[in-house]
Motif scaffolding. Structure first.
Motif: not given
Length: 865
Positions: A616-620, A655-658, A685-690
């Motif tokens: 998922g996408i880490n919003v923070a 980008s949030t890639a590590a 559109f994008v939705t995500s649940q970490p």
């Protein structure tokens, strides 16, 4: 350099070359998909055969066009696949990798065929691929043989394959090509039906007849090689019709291979004759099927009385026996010439023995004695060549002549039987019944095969543009009709009837035009098993790709524009979304991650979803990265809801890639993905649940040409909204509009819908007292003549909001036209159209409207505090 070899010969028609490239790309998709299936299930013979056939077709067609680089590489790959089919090569991972590399290189060579260019790196890859395939085949040759039959045992005699027909009538050849193109299409369709229904006699007959026609016509024209190949194919099909050959996927593959060769031979016909080619290896495979059927049909004497032998079976025996006798002639000639090699002796023994078994099954006892004498002669052959010449030559000649005479009698008998058998089957009425059956099958048995043809993309686009112009003309006619006043009622009725007729014709043409450019999304989805597999292999992940809705249709232009964005999104899901096996195991998940690719139809939209069950996408982290890159301020980040934050992934360079990988992680591409999708009238559109995964939803119009829109008016200017985004239109009294945190909303069936004035969204720079434009109480609302507020409720990506307009004019079929450059960069606009009165109307982009509305709500909420 392979470029000169790969370049098409100057005489090759460019249209034919483009058709070859298009067809070969589709075949390569089949090959890639099949290779991935072979990696999972190496025993699936049907998959191996389909991959072999596809590569074989590319090889044959490239040879005809003179594309030698493609021909050599596809031939090498075909040889490896043939080894897999024969069980001599195990489809291990490294071999599959080599074949996949071959597919990639063939794709590059196809590009080069249309636009030749020097490429040293590609040439090096070509050499590596050919070397790898050669090593695989060399390793196969080093494997110890298990009492295998020598290759020569199934090779027909040299003179069984005739020389090419030459100095023929160009007019007859032209007619032959014209008449037999559709025949082979029917054969292919029938063979595919036989794979599903092997015992369908009517389908077997439908396949047999075109081949028989080709054989007879080729004989008349003088096309000796086409006649011979079609004769072998006809014999295999006749064995199946008579019940002596069980139909299988292997038989289908062999016959399809022969049909491919026939097509290639017909396409390569010269004005005065055939393009000479040697197909003895292909014929040998067909002969193995014929011989195998004869061996399978053998029954011991104690099994009971043998069934009556029909004329068709006798004809097959005559044909098969003639092939064995040809081999006996050739191998016997080698013996009398002093060749005492084990291969020659074994080949001669097998030919005589097979002929003996077939004659015994057919109860042709006259063949038994000479065959047994021949076998006895072989068993007592002397050891020296001189002795062979002295003692054996005359005996071999005598036995061969005897067998030939017996065979000639069988030929004559089978021809008489083929003529009389239909009359003897049903005395007195057989002929009439046969005619009636044939007529019934033609009229009501099976629907005739649908005929298709290739149309150049430019011609199709022009046709669709003309269909759009007809829609505009229809709208103009309708508009003019409404403006006419004072015309007699009878004239009006006739004019209205004419308009309705034009309307029906325009609607039909429009529908036909749209359907011609619709293609299933399967053509897009086929590439992704390979993409996901390569990522999983490169990163040590376990990923399962699930595909649904492949039959969903989409405009071809939309599909072409969507190709690269979809690849980027699927790669991101597999690369960033799916975790490493140990990470998933620690999180209590299955080690194998799932990436789902799903297409569906929702109204006038095609929806494509890419769903993964990854991290998922880490919003923070996403917000922090956006603040760090200057995309948003810290204040905006604090006030931003998760749904808004997800939109940040489409910001350029974010980008949030590590870590950066060879696949992705540099923050390049997601903004381009959205731009490309919006350029064809869609949105993402994008939705995500970490911890549980991410869903990307792409909404696309069915077509880029003609669509339906809702026409509205704002500040005296007409605009069009795509009808698929409009949920409903309503009118409410001003007092029903409520103030909510500084913005306006209306309660609609228990749900609050935020309102935005369309004029304010289209003029975001308009400001009042240093603040963005917003409603100043109910008195600032726009009302129509009835004193009510017209509202259009729009839904985009699951979000609903209301657009306040001056008036709603209604639905209208519109033709989409691109915006001029000076308008194309303005937010909120997607394209334009021409109305019936000649006015230019701008078509709005609801996704931009939503983004502007959310921005206004955010600012108004901040102002309220």
């Amino acid at each position: 350099m392979i470029q000169p070899e790969n370049a098409a010969q100057p005489a090759v028609d460019q249209g034919l070359l483009r058709d070859f490239v298009d067809e070969s790309r589709e075949l390569l998709e089949t090959v890639s998909q099949g290779l991935l299936q072979m990696e999972d299930d190496a025993d699936d013979r049907d998959v191996v055969d389909s991959v072999f056939r596809a590569l074989h077709t590319i090889k044959g067609c490239s040879s005809f066009l003179g594309l030698h680089g493609i021909n050599k590489l596809s031939h090498a790959g075909e040889n490896v696949l043939d080894g897999i089919r024969q069980g001599d090569i195990a489809p291990a991972r490294d071999i599959i990798d080599s074949l996949l590399m071959t597919c990639d290189l063939l794709s590059a060579l196809l590009d080069d065929a249309l636009a030749p260019a020097e490429d040293a790196e590609r040439d090096q890859r070509y050499g590596e691929a050919m070397s790898q395939l050669a090593d695989i085949l060399a390793a196969r040759e080093k494997e110890p043989a298990e009492e295998a039959e020598p290759a020569e045992s199934t090779e027909p005699a040299a003179h069984v394959w005739p020389p090419a027909g030459a100095n023929l009538s160009s007019e007859l050849i032209r007619q032959f090509v014209t008449e037999n193109g559709d025949n082979l299409l029917e054969v292919e369709a029938g063979l595919l039906r036989l794979e599903e229904h092997p015992g369908d006699l009517s389908t077997l007959n439908a396949v047999f007849r075109p081949i028989h026609t080709i054989k007879g016509t080729a004989d008349y024209v003088g096309l000796a090689q086409i006649k011979t190949l079609s004769h072998y194919l006809e014999s295999v099909l006749d064995l199946a019709r008579s019940g002596r050959l069980g139909w299988s996927s292997q038989v289908t593959s062999s016959v399809l291979e022969g049909v491919d060769a026939l097509k290639s031979m017909i396409q390569s016909l010269q004005p005065d004759g055939e393009d000479d080619r040697d197909l003895r290896q292909l014929v040998a495979g067909l002969l193995r099927i014929i011989d195998g059927a004869a061996a399978e049909a053998q029954r011991p004497a104690s099994a009971g009385p043998a069934p009556a032998r029909g004329a068709s079976q006798l004809g097959v025996f005559a044909f098969s026996a003639s092939q064995h006798l040809e081999s006996i002639h050739v191998e016997g000639g080698k013996l009398t010439g002093g060749d005492l090699s084990e291969v020659t002796i074994d080949t001669l023994r097998r030919s005589v023995h097979t002929l003996l078994n077939a004659a015994d099954y057919m109860e042709r006892h006259e063949f038994v004695s000479p065959c047994e004498q021949f076998l006895d002669l072989i068993d007592r052959l002397p050891e020296t060549a001189d002795a062979v010449v002295e003692k054996v030559r005359e005996e071999i000649q005598t036995l061969t002549t005897m067998l030939q005479k017996l065979l000639d009698e069988v030929h004559s008998e089978s021809q008489r039987g083929l003529f009389l058998e239909p009359l003897l089957a049903i005395p007195g009425v057989a002929g009439a019944a046969g005619d009636a059956t044939a007529a019934t099958q033609a009229a009501g048995g099976k629907a005739p095969a649908a005929k298709s043809m290739r149309v150049e993309q430019e011609k199709l686009d022009e046709y669709i543009n003309l269909a759009g112009e007809l829609v505009i003309a229809r709208n103009t006619l309708t508009h003019a009709f409404h403006e006419i006043e004072g015309m007699p009622a009878s004239h009006l009725r006739r004019l209205k009837a004419a308009i309705e007729c034009v309307d029906r014709i325009a609607a039909t043409i429009q529908d036909n035009a749209m359907s011609m450019r619709m293609v299933p999304v399967k053509s897009l989805f086929q590439r992704f098993p390979r993409v996901v597999r390569d990522i999983a292999k490169a990163q040590g992940k376990q990923i399962e790709l699930q595909i649904f809705g492949e039959d969903t249709e989409i405009d071809k232009q939309v599909a072409e524009a969507l190709g690269d964005p979809l690849v980027h999104l699927v790669r991101n899901s597999a690369d960033h979304g799916i975790e490493m096996p140990e990470t998933r195991r620690a999180a209590g998940k299955d080690e194998t991650g799932v990436v789902m690719l799903r297409a569906s139809r929702e109204g006038n939209l095609v929806v494509i979803e890419i769903i993964d069950d990854g991290a998922g996408i880490n919003v923070a982290r996403l917000k922090a990265k956006a603040v760090e890159n200057g995309v948003i301020t810290q204040q905006q980040a604090d006030a931003m809801q998760p749904e808004e934050a997800f939109e940040l992934i489409f910001a350029a360079g974010l980008s949030t890639a590590a870590q950066v990988t060879d696949i992705s992680g540099r923050g390049v591409g997601m903004d381009v993905v959205r731009t490309n999708i919006r350029s064809c009238g869609g949105n993402v559109f994008v939705t995500s649940q970490p911890g549980f995964g991410t869903q990307l939803r792409i909404e696309l119009p069915l077509t880029l040409a003609v669509t339906t829109a809702l026409v509205v008016v704002s500040e005296g200017q007409s605009y069009a909204l795509p009808i698929e985004t409009v949920k409903e239109t309503i009118k409410v009294a001003p007092e029903q509009v409520k103030s909510l945190k500084g913005s306006q909303a209306v309660a609609l069936r228990g749900r609050l819908v935020t309102l935005r004035n369309l004029a304010s969204l289209l003029a975001p720079a308009r400001q009042t007292g240093g603040k963005r434009y917003r409603f100043e109480g109910r008195e600032g609302l726009v009302v129509d003549d009835t004193g009510n507020v017209p509202i259009v409720v729009v839904e985009v990506g699951g979000e609903r909001f209301g657009l306040v307009v001056d008036a709603v004019e209604g639905r209208q079929d519109i033709v989409l036209k691109p915006l001029p450059e000076y308008l194309a960069r303005l937010p909120g606009l997607s394209s334009a159209t021409v109305m019936g009165d000649g006015a230019i109307v701008l078509i709005l982009d609801p996704a931009d409207m939503l983004a502007a509305a959310l921005s206004q709500v955010s600012h108004e909420a901040a102002d309220a505090h």
